[in-house]
Design a protein around this motif. Structure first.
Motif, PDB file in Angstrom:
ATOM      1  N   GLU A 129       0.829  -1.205   0.000  1.00  0.00           N
ATOM      2  CA  GLU A 129       0.000   0.000   0.000  1.00  0.00           C
ATOM      3  C   GLU A 129       0.867   1.260   0.000  1.00  0.00           C
ATOM      4  O   GLU A 129       0.574   2.232  -0.708  1.00  0.00           O
ATOM      5  CB  GLU A 129      -0.920   0.000   1.221  1.00  0.00           C
ATOM      6  CG  GLU A 129      -1.842   1.190   1.298  1.00  0.00           C
ATOM      7  CD  GLU A 129      -2.713   1.163   2.543  1.00  0.00           C
ATOM      8  OE1 GLU A 129      -3.341   2.206   2.822  1.00  0.00           O
ATOM      9  OE2 GLU A 129      -2.743   0.119   3.230  1.00  0.00           O
ATOM     10  N   ILE A 130       1.951   1.237   0.776  1.00  0.00           N
ATOM     11  CA  ILE A 130       2.841   2.393   0.860  1.00  0.00           C
ATOM     12  C   ILE A 130       3.443   2.726  -0.497  1.00  0.00           C
ATOM     13  O   ILE A 130       3.492   3.890  -0.913  1.00  0.00           O
ATOM     14  CB  ILE A 130       3.952   2.139   1.902  1.00  0.00           C
ATOM     15  CG1 ILE A 130       3.368   2.139   3.319  1.00  0.00           C
ATOM     16  CG2 ILE A 130       5.071   3.181   1.780  1.00  0.00           C
ATOM     17  CD1 ILE A 130       4.336   1.669   4.380  1.00  0.00           C
ATOM     18  N   LYS A 131       3.880   1.711  -1.230  1.00  0.00           N
ATOM     19  CA  LYS A 131       4.569   1.970  -2.498  1.00  0.00           C
ATOM     20  C   LYS A 131       3.625   2.458  -3.597  1.00  0.00           C
ATOM     21  O   LYS A 131       4.073   2.937  -4.639  1.00  0.00           O
ATOM     22  CB  LYS A 131       5.330   0.731  -2.958  1.00  0.00           C
ATOM     23  CG  LYS A 131       4.457  -0.426  -3.434  1.00  0.00           C
ATOM     24  CD  LYS A 131       5.325  -1.588  -3.895  1.00  0.00           C
ATOM     25  CE  LYS A 131       4.468  -2.731  -4.442  1.00  0.00           C
ATOM     26  NZ  LYS A 131       5.293  -3.870  -4.901  1.00  0.00           N
ATOM     27  N   GLU A 132       2.329   2.348  -3.369  1.00  0.00           N
ATOM     28  CA  GLU A 132       1.367   2.847  -4.347  1.00  0.00           C
ATOM     29  C   GLU A 132       1.363   4.366  -4.420  1.00  0.00           C
ATOM     30  O   GLU A 132       1.082   4.954  -5.469  1.00  0.00           O
ATOM     31  CB  GLU A 132      -0.045   2.336  -4.020  1.00  0.00           C
ATOM     32  CG  GLU A 132      -0.245   0.857  -4.324  1.00  0.00           C
ATOM     33  CD  GLU A 132      -1.664   0.405  -4.024  1.00  0.00           C
ATOM     34  OE1 GLU A 132      -2.510   1.278  -3.716  1.00  0.00           O
ATOM     35  OE2 GLU A 132      -1.922  -0.803  -4.081  1.00  0.00           O
ATOM     36  N   TYR A 133       1.628   5.033  -3.296  1.00  0.00           N
ATOM     37  CA  TYR A 133       1.594   6.490  -3.301  1.00  0.00           C
ATOM     38  C   TYR A 133       2.905   7.121  -2.826  1.00  0.00           C
ATOM     39  O   TYR A 133       2.978   8.326  -2.592  1.00  0.00           O
ATOM     40  CB  TYR A 133       0.428   7.019  -2.445  1.00  0.00           C
ATOM     41  CG  TYR A 133       0.303   6.427  -1.062  1.00  0.00           C
ATOM     42  CD1 TYR A 133       1.047   6.922  -0.001  1.00  0.00           C
ATOM     43  CD2 TYR A 133      -0.572   5.363  -0.820  1.00  0.00           C
ATOM     44  CE1 TYR A 133       0.936   6.387   1.266  1.00  0.00           C
ATOM     45  CE2 TYR A 133      -0.694   4.824   0.453  1.00  0.00           C
ATOM     46  CZ  TYR A 133       0.055   5.337   1.486  1.00  0.00           C
ATOM     47  OH  TYR A 133      -0.056   4.782   2.739  1.00  0.00           O
ATOM     48  N   TRP A 134       3.950   6.324  -2.665  1.00  0.00           N
ATOM     49  CA  TRP A 134       5.264   6.859  -2.311  1.00  0.00           C
ATOM     50  C   TRP A 134       6.318   6.161  -3.144  1.00  0.00           C
ATOM     51  O   TRP A 134       6.370   4.919  -3.180  1.00  0.00           O
ATOM     52  CB  TRP A 134       5.543   6.652  -0.816  1.00  0.00           C
ATOM     53  CG  TRP A 134       6.826   7.271  -0.333  1.00  0.00           C
ATOM     54  CD1 TRP A 134       7.237   8.547  -0.527  1.00  0.00           C
ATOM     55  CD2 TRP A 134       7.871   6.632   0.418  1.00  0.00           C
ATOM     56  NE1 TRP A 134       8.460   8.766   0.067  1.00  0.00           N
ATOM     57  CE2 TRP A 134       8.865   7.604   0.663  1.00  0.00           C
ATOM     58  CE3 TRP A 134       8.041   5.342   0.930  1.00  0.00           C
ATOM     59  CZ2 TRP A 134      10.027   7.315   1.376  1.00  0.00           C
ATOM     60  CZ3 TRP A 134       9.200   5.061   1.644  1.00  0.00           C
ATOM     61  CH2 TRP A 134      10.176   6.038   1.867  1.00  0.00           C
ATOM     62  N   ARG A 135       7.126   6.945  -3.847  1.00  0.00           N
ATOM     63  CA  ARG A 135       8.218   6.371  -4.633  1.00  0.00           C
ATOM     64  C   ARG A 135       9.316   5.954  -3.675  1.00  0.00           C
ATOM     65  O   ARG A 135      10.093   6.775  -3.184  1.00  0.00           O
ATOM     66  CB  ARG A 135       8.734   7.392  -5.645  1.00  0.00           C
ATOM     67  CG  ARG A 135       9.752   6.810  -6.607  1.00  0.00           C
ATOM     68  CD  ARG A 135      10.101   7.831  -7.681  1.00  0.00           C
ATOM     69  NE  ARG A 135      11.075   7.293  -8.618  1.00  0.00           N
ATOM     70  CZ  ARG A 135      11.541   7.946  -9.660  1.00  0.00           C
ATOM     71  NH1 ARG A 135      11.099   9.179  -9.917  1.00  0.00           N
ATOM     72  NH2 ARG A 135      12.431   7.395 -10.470  1.00  0.00           N
ATOM     73  N   TRP A 153       6.364   8.582   4.064  1.00  0.00           N
ATOM     74  CA  TRP A 153       5.436   8.101   3.037  1.00  0.00           C
ATOM     75  C   TRP A 153       4.011   8.619   3.216  1.00  0.00           C
ATOM     76  O   TRP A 153       3.116   8.270   2.453  1.00  0.00           O
ATOM     77  CB  TRP A 153       5.418   6.574   3.033  1.00  0.00           C
ATOM     78  CG  TRP A 153       4.925   5.968   4.312  1.00  0.00           C
ATOM     79  CD1 TRP A 153       3.630   5.739   4.680  1.00  0.00           C
ATOM     80  CD2 TRP A 153       5.730   5.509   5.396  1.00  0.00           C
ATOM     81  NE1 TRP A 153       3.573   5.170   5.922  1.00  0.00           N
ATOM     82  CE2 TRP A 153       4.856   5.003   6.394  1.00  0.00           C
ATOM     83  CE3 TRP A 153       7.108   5.457   5.636  1.00  0.00           C
ATOM     84  CZ2 TRP A 153       5.305   4.474   7.600  1.00  0.00           C
ATOM     85  CZ3 TRP A 153       7.548   4.932   6.836  1.00  0.00           C
ATOM     86  CH2 TRP A 153       6.661   4.447   7.798  1.00  0.00           C
ATOM     87  N   ASP A 154       3.782   9.449   4.186  1.00  0.00           N
ATOM     88  CA  ASP A 154       2.428   9.900   4.520  1.00  0.00           C
ATOM     89  C   ASP A 154       2.080  11.168   3.749  1.00  0.00           C
ATOM     90  O   ASP A 154       2.447  12.268   4.144  1.00  0.00           O
ATOM     91  CB  ASP A 154       2.310  10.145   6.026  1.00  0.00           C
ATOM     92  CG  ASP A 154       0.930  10.614   6.429  1.00  0.00           C
ATOM     93  OD1 ASP A 154      -0.002  10.403   5.640  1.00  0.00           O
ATOM     94  OD2 ASP A 154       0.797  11.194   7.513  1.00  0.00           O
ATOM     95  N   GLU A 155       1.371  11.021   2.635  1.00  0.00           N
ATOM     96  CA  GLU A 155       1.007  12.168   1.810  1.00  0.00           C
ATOM     97  C   GLU A 155      -0.208  12.909   2.347  1.00  0.00           C
ATOM     98  O   GLU A 155      -0.448  14.056   1.998  1.00  0.00           O
ATOM     99  CB  GLU A 155       0.741  11.718   0.372  1.00  0.00           C
ATOM    100  CG  GLU A 155       1.989  11.220  -0.354  1.00  0.00           C
ATOM    101  CD  GLU A 155       1.729  10.920  -1.807  1.00  0.00           C
ATOM    102  OE1 GLU A 155       0.533  10.814  -2.174  1.00  0.00           O
ATOM    103  OE2 GLU A 155       2.690  10.780  -2.580  1.00  0.00           O
ATOM    104  N   GLU A 156      -1.009  12.271   3.175  1.00  0.00           N
ATOM    105  CA  GLU A 156      -2.242  12.879   3.672  1.00  0.00           C
ATOM    106  C   GLU A 156      -2.055  13.520   5.042  1.00  0.00           C
ATOM    107  O   GLU A 156      -3.010  13.984   5.661  1.00  0.00           O
ATOM    108  CB  GLU A 156      -3.354  11.830   3.740  1.00  0.00           C
ATOM    109  CG  GLU A 156      -3.695  11.243   2.368  1.00  0.00           C
ATOM    110  CD  GLU A 156      -4.806  10.216   2.445  1.00  0.00           C
ATOM    111  OE1 GLU A 156      -5.268   9.934   3.585  1.00  0.00           O
ATOM    112  OE2 GLU A 156      -5.198   9.712   1.391  1.00  0.00           O
TER     113      GLU A 156
END
Length: 302
Positions: free
Chosen positions: A231-237, A277-280
């Protein structure tokens, strides 16, 4: 409504305060500054506020000497956060900054007097959208928020020490965490009667077991990271060093920024942290109890 006060001079009532505008020359700038004298209930200016204004004028030369060093210390303590928000020039780096350079990064907007005799400058800073305040009515200048100045409350707790109210009771403390010195907040949620014995017992329990908790955090964080990696790698490179095969208990702590040790109503306490990795901006919470740690999202804890 206007009146001529015996100390402040001509003032006008608006928005819950008596106000006037004066010309000032401070820290190399000449500008206008609002004087704001709190009076929400329209009861008139108090003698304690008049005395505070007299004290301010008598000690202005001292504030000119002590505030620059206070600002410099604040800038250095918060450099990493400030550097993320504004682009800093070469003469505003951690190893080059001088107090005189900070003068170009802030502007005094108003001088505020509360109903208890506390006073200070409310300022605009280039890195802080909501501004900051410089409390002047104590022995040493103190950097706080404008809301803290407007509603200044301070206690000297037998366990937590000196705490200031800012929707919660809080103070700052430098701690060495995983090889990095970090300025963090120690905070306790507010009851009507302030800090309670529940808070105090939890803080003592943390202090007694801090080493154990800090040893446990990398292990549980690594478990959490690996369990949620897809899940983390879906929104963090994901950088190569933190790929699934390379991540370890040692380097995973490079992804965490400790912010606040928070004590809640029910006796729960947790380290509140930001993670890479926390974009939100949900943040992680390391919830601690009985020598054990679990990882939660801050939104599920607070």
């Amino acid at each position: 409504k206007r009146m001529n006060d015996k100390i402040f001079g001509e003032v006008e009532y608006k928005d819950g305060a008596w106000t006037q505008t004066v010309d000032i020359s401070l820290f190399g700038r000449e500008k206008e500054m609002d004087i704001i004298i709190q009076d929400d209930e329209k009861e008139g200016i108090l003698d304690i506020q008049r005395n505070a204004y007299v004290t301010y004028n008598e000690n202005l030369s001292i504030y000119k000497e002590t505030v620059p060093q206070t600002l410099l210390c604040y800038f250095l303590d918060h450099f990493e956060e400030i550097d993320k928000v504004v682009e800093l020039s070469e003469d505003a780096q951690k190893d080059t900054i001088k107090a005189e350079r900070i003068f170009r990064m802030f502007m005094i907007m108003s001088l505020y007097f509360d109903r208890k005799g506390n006073f200070g400058w409310i300022c605009r800073f280039s890195w802080e959208d909501n501004g900051l305040a410089i409390l002047l009515s104590e022995d040493k200048p103190r950097i706080i928020t404008p809301n803290q100045l407007r509603n200044y409350r301070k206690i000297d707790d037998p366990v937590f020490g000196e705490m200031i109210y800012n929707e919660v009771w809080e103070r700052s403390e430098k701690k060495l965490l995983y090889g990095k010195e970090k300025l963090v907040t120690i905070a306790a949620c507010d009851y009507a009667d302030g800090i309670t014995d529940v808070h105090r017992a939890c803080y003592k329990e943390y202090q007694e077991n801090e080493t154990k908790y800090l040893e446990e955090i990398p292990r549980v964080l690594l478990e959490y990271y690996l369990a949620n990696f897809d899940e983390i790698k879906e929104y963090w490179r994901v950088p190569r060093a933190y790929a699934k095969k390379n991540i370890t208990q040692e380097n995973i702590m490079e992804l965490i920024d400790f912010d606040c040790l928070y004590f809640m109503y029910d006796g729960t306490f947790a380290w509140l942290c930001e993670c890479a990795w926390d974009e939100e901006d949900a943040g992680l919470a390391f919830v601690m109890a009985d020598g054990k740690v679990r990882v939660e999202l801050q939104t599920d804890v607070l």
